[in-house]
Design a protein around this motif. Structure first.
Motif: not given
Length: 927
Positions: A397-413, A718-723
């Motif tokens: 969560m700390r990294l998400s804040y400093f890396w501007d990942l808060t509120g990151l939407e899932e991109e259409e693949e 914004k996270d490590i996913g399924i891991w």
């Protein structure tokens, strides 16, 4: 790093092998030479003309037939070989694709194809108008002019933080830091309409290299070609139209030149074994490789840091065992020669009666791991796993804040090339048949289309799991037969060391089998996921991870589970043994926890040393050498006039190994996490060995990413996913397994029961005698008695480890009351231990918030600062418009009119004051 004009930066590179065709004339074709289209020549586009540059090239190079010679085409007959026809098709696809890229706004540059066959590169540059357009579409957050202060913790926490920073100053990497760490730029998704908000000093450097390459990659992925209805670069690479597509590294990582690029900085401060003691420059890693890889190294760094306290506690538990070994009464009794416990033979006919004191060394070694401190360590490690996962959530969560990942939407693949091909085949099949199919079903693959893949997955995974069990059973048979064979030996030394020889060789065989099956299972999991045809790369990756983890988990832990919970449990008793084959008894367990410790330590250390280090270093080097030899063999020895004396960066990067994803890196760490947590009750030194491995692993992975791999595409995550889910599952499973290891495998429960229920004086004296049952040797089956035993005539009763009634009892050899009492105590301990640890884990989870308090406050503050910033900017624009309207009313002439037009077009506000206010209100509502 630049085009030939030394101004435009190379943002992406496409590489392909070409082969010029040599046409063959058919008889009767005449003497006219076959006119064929030569390869594309020099620079393709300068991005300035609206007309396609490839078309310009065709006209300038005279590659078309003049209209005044209509008979020429009829006169030439070209006989193309299948290889030439395929090469021609690829060339046409490449030209069409590159033409589409130019139409999308990209600028490309190509080399002269001046050899009969060879390697060529297409270099791509994204101009400012393309970067700004795509950044807006992708909603990339960029820093604005506004800076705001980051609130720091006050009081004692601030003092402690300052002390910690001073103490760890020598451990910090020497990388450029932000001038003022107490201030943070306010970030906002890029918008061309609000371009005045951003701090744009230089358009060439506003978007960093990683962002530029990410934008170009998105364009490459969605640019289509008509041939084969392919969508994007991934399909073209899958069809071998292009060999590779990659962004460039930032120059060399070694050398004495003054170019102090980020790659060189990462190598010097992160990717060398000499800086193993330093912290990782996580922000620089994220900037260079992207958020997904940055999160992996942040996770690996936190995991390695958390292994330090668990290693210290594990060493203390081990030392406690060493210190108390002399005061351990059961092992003293076992080693006492005066206690003549004559044990029953370990095999039929060839094994003699033996004295329990001969197992003295095993008993003393078992105490190192089988002592009361082990129970405490198991509880500690269960809470450690919970603490680690909670701390990771906070750090994430700390990294998400400093890396501007808060509120990151899932991109259409975009769909995968294999999915598109399968869907195209389905559409053609439906078109050729008269089936009535829903339009919705035509546009996607349904479960009916995937059913063969699902069935193949289920059956093959089941087969692979059975194969693992078969391998474990094969090692069991090896142990039984080898032990029996060595017992026949006439050499006294061989017979006395049967147990050590069999155990050591069996574990090594087991390790080799595990390593081989691991490689096979990795390939099988990938193939099974491919035939399942997932739609997107994310779905593909998740399904691959689950399959690979399931197979590798079973492969790594099957033999350990056998030793911990099954070995020696189903052997029967003297006179009624269970036989695997005719004459071969199931192997007995002597010091189960010690054997489990040996098994676990050899497999863990072997996997870490051989698979994680030797394979990881050696295999990429072998692949690189093989590719180099292959290129040298396929390319003819021709002088390349296009080749400069110094190799270009795209040539150097092409020779590197392609990046294949983070799955192997995560997988080896997750399996190690299982070794550290699942059976830690039997091997308290596991965290220490994991820590030593990870100190090397961090630098090994770093060196691989910086020096041996092509630069990966930056991926926002914004996270490590399924891991995380897998880690959480292993943490919960470890509680149950450790409860069973302590209660079933170790002697902890029988010792407690004896001390507090059966001992006459409340001590452990007499414990060994209490756990051994009697057997009348005359009840042995005919043909199973020891042959040529020197003291067979003196033995009336032999002893075996179990709780059974003596032969003189009415219910001889039945389970005794002590057996049922101990079994009840074991099950009660499992329930108590599991619920206690789970409760403590939930308590820790509840006490530690997922989002740090200061970060939560900063996120709220950022939102209010953003609103205030917009209000201020809009208010200034409103004032400007109102002043212009006022000036207009007073009859100002053309100069004022020009200003008003510019301001209105810039702000997109209506001329009337009422309209301006309405527009301002709508902007505020949108914010």
């Amino acid at each position: 790093m630049h085009f030939r004009d030394s101004k435009r930066k190379v943002d992406y590179v496409l590489a392909y092998h070409y082969r010029k065709r040599v046409p063959r004339h058919q008889p009767g074709a005449g003497l006219l030479e076959s006119v064929h289209r030569p390869a594309s020549l020099a620079i393709v586009s300068n991005g300035e003309t609206g007309k396609s540059c490839l078309d310009q090239q065709e006209q300038s190079c005279g590659e078309h037939v003049p209209p005044e010679q209509p008979g020429l085409l009829e006169a030439q007959v070209v006989d193309l070989s299948p290889l030439d026809a395929l090469e021609e098709e690829k060339r046409v696809q490449r030209e069409e694709y590159e033409r589409n890229l130019v139409e999308a706004g990209l600028e490309i540059e190509k080399d002269l194809e001046n050899k009969s066959q060879g390697l060529s590169f297409v270099r791509i540059h994204a101009p400012w108008h393309v970067l700004s357009r795509e950044a807006e579409l992708l909603k990339i957050k960029m820093p604005t002019k506004k800076m705001y202060e980051i609130k720091e913790e006050g009081g004692i926490l601030k003092k402690l933080n300052e002390v910690w920073c001073k103490l760890t100053e020598p451990l910090q990497p020497q990388v450029p830091q932000q001038d003022n760490t107490k201030m943070k730029s306010l970030s906002y998704p890029f918008s061309r309409e609000k371009i005045y908000l951003y701090n744009i000093k230089d358009k060439d450097t506003f978007f960093d290299n990683a962002t530029r390459s990410r934008i170009v990659r998105e364009i490459l992925k969605r640019t289509p070609t008509k041939a084969r209805n392919s969508m994007g670069i991934t399909t073209l690479i899958a069809n071998n139209v292009y060999d590779a597509a990659y962004p460039l590294h930032d120059g060399e990582y070694e050398g004495q030149n003054d170019d102090n690029n980020e790659r060189k900085l990462l190598y010097r401060e992160w990717a060398r074994y000499g800086v193993f003691y330093k912290f990782q420059p996580i922000d620089l890693i994220r900037k260079y490789f992207g958020e997904k890889i940055g999160l992996y190294f942040a996770w690996l760094g936190l995991y390695t840091e958390f292994l330090i306290p668990s290693s210290v506690v594990g060493v203390i538990v081990f030392l406690y065992g060493c210190i108390t070994i002399e005061s351990d009464i059961p092992s003293k009794e076992m080693c006492d020669q005066r206690n003549a416990f004559t044990m029953c033979p370990l095999c039929d006919k060839f094994c003699d009666y033996w004295n329990l004191s001969s197992a003295c060394a095993t008993a003393r070694a078992s105490h190192l791991f089988d002592n009361p401190a082990t129970v405490f360590f198991s509880i500690f490690m269960a809470l450690w796993a919970t603490m680690f996962l909670e701390q990771w959530k906070r750090l994430q969560m700390r990294l998400s804040y400093f890396w501007d990942l808060t509120g990151l939407e899932e991109e259409e693949e975009h769909p995968r090339p294999e999915y598109e091909t399968k869907l195209l085949q389905k559409k053609l099949k439906i078109k050729n048949t008269t089936e009535n199919t829903n339009e919705d079903e035509k546009e996607k693959l349904t479960w009916r289309d995937r059913m063969p893949g699902y069935l193949a997955n289920f059956s093959l995974i089941l087969f692979m799991i059975m194969l693992t069990f078969s391998a474990v059973f094969g090692v069991i048979v090896y142990r039984i037969t080898t032990a029996a064979a060595l017992s026949f030996s006439t050499n006294e030394t061989t017979r006395s060391n049967v147990r050590v020889t069999v155990t050591a060789t069996a574990v090594i065989i087991n390790l080799v089998v595990i390593l081989i099956l691991d490689e096979i299972y990795g390939a099988v999991a990938k193939w099974l996921t491919e035939i399942e045809v997932p739609k997107t790369e994310k779905t593909f990756e998740e399904r691959l991870i689950l399959k690979a983890f399931l197979l590798k988990f079973v492969n790594s832990y099957a033999s350990i589970f056998y030793v911990a919970f099954f070995k020696g449990r189903f052997i029967g008793r003297p006179g009624r043994y269970v036989y695997v084959f005719d004459g071969y008894r199931m192997e007995e367990a002597r010091g189960c926890l010690m054997e489990l410790c040996i098994q676990l330590s050899i497999i863990m250390l072997g996997k870490q040393l051989i698979q994680n280090n030797i394979f990881e270093i050696g295999i990429p080097k072998l692949k690189k050498l093989f590719r180099k030899l292959k290129d040298e063999r396929t390319e003819p020895k021709e002088v390349n006039t296009n080749q400069s004396k110094d190799p270009q960066q795209w040539d150097l990067d092409y020779s590197l190994e392609p990046f294949t994803g983070l799955t192997p890196e995560y997988m080896e760490m997750i399996i190690q996490f299982g070794f550290v947590t699942l059976f830690v009750a039997s091997f308290p030194l596991a965290p220490l060995f994991a820590l030593l491995n990870n100190v090397i692993e961090v630098r090994l992975d770093a060196k691989k990413f910086v020096t041996e791999l092509r630069r990966p595409d930056t991926v926002r995550a914004k996270d490590i996913g399924i891991w995380y889910n897998i880690l959480s599952g292993i943490g919960k499973l470890s509680v149950i397994i450790n409860a069973f290891v302590i209660s079933v495998t170790s002697d902890f429960i029988p010792r407690l029961m004896y001390q507090y229920a059966y001992s006459q004086n409340g001590t452990m004296h007499g414990f060994i005698n209490h756990t051994l049952s009697y057997f009348n040797v005359s009840h042995l089956k005919a043909g199973t008695q020891p042959e040529n035993s020197p003291f067979a005539q003196d033995v009336l009763f032999c002893r075996f480890k179990d709780y059974r009634e003596p032969p003189w009892s009415q219910n001889s050899y039945e389970f005794s009351k002590q057996y049922w009492a101990v079994l009840s105590a074991r099950l009660a301990f499992v329930i108590l231990f599991q619920n206690l640890v789970m409760f403590l884990s939930v308590l820790v989870d509840w006490m530690i918030p997922d989002i740090p308090k200061d970060i939560s406050e900063q996120i709220k503050k950022e939102k209010s600062v953003l609103v205030d910033f917009f209000l201020k900017e809009e208010h200034e624009k409103l004032k400007l418009i109102e002043s212009l309207i006022t000036c207009d009313k007073h009859g100002h002439q053309s100069g004022t009119k020009g200003q008003r037009i510019r301001a209105a077009s810039f702000c997109q506000f209506s001329r009337s004051q009422k309209g301006s206010l309405a527009s301002f209100s709508s902007q505020h509502t949108e914010v």
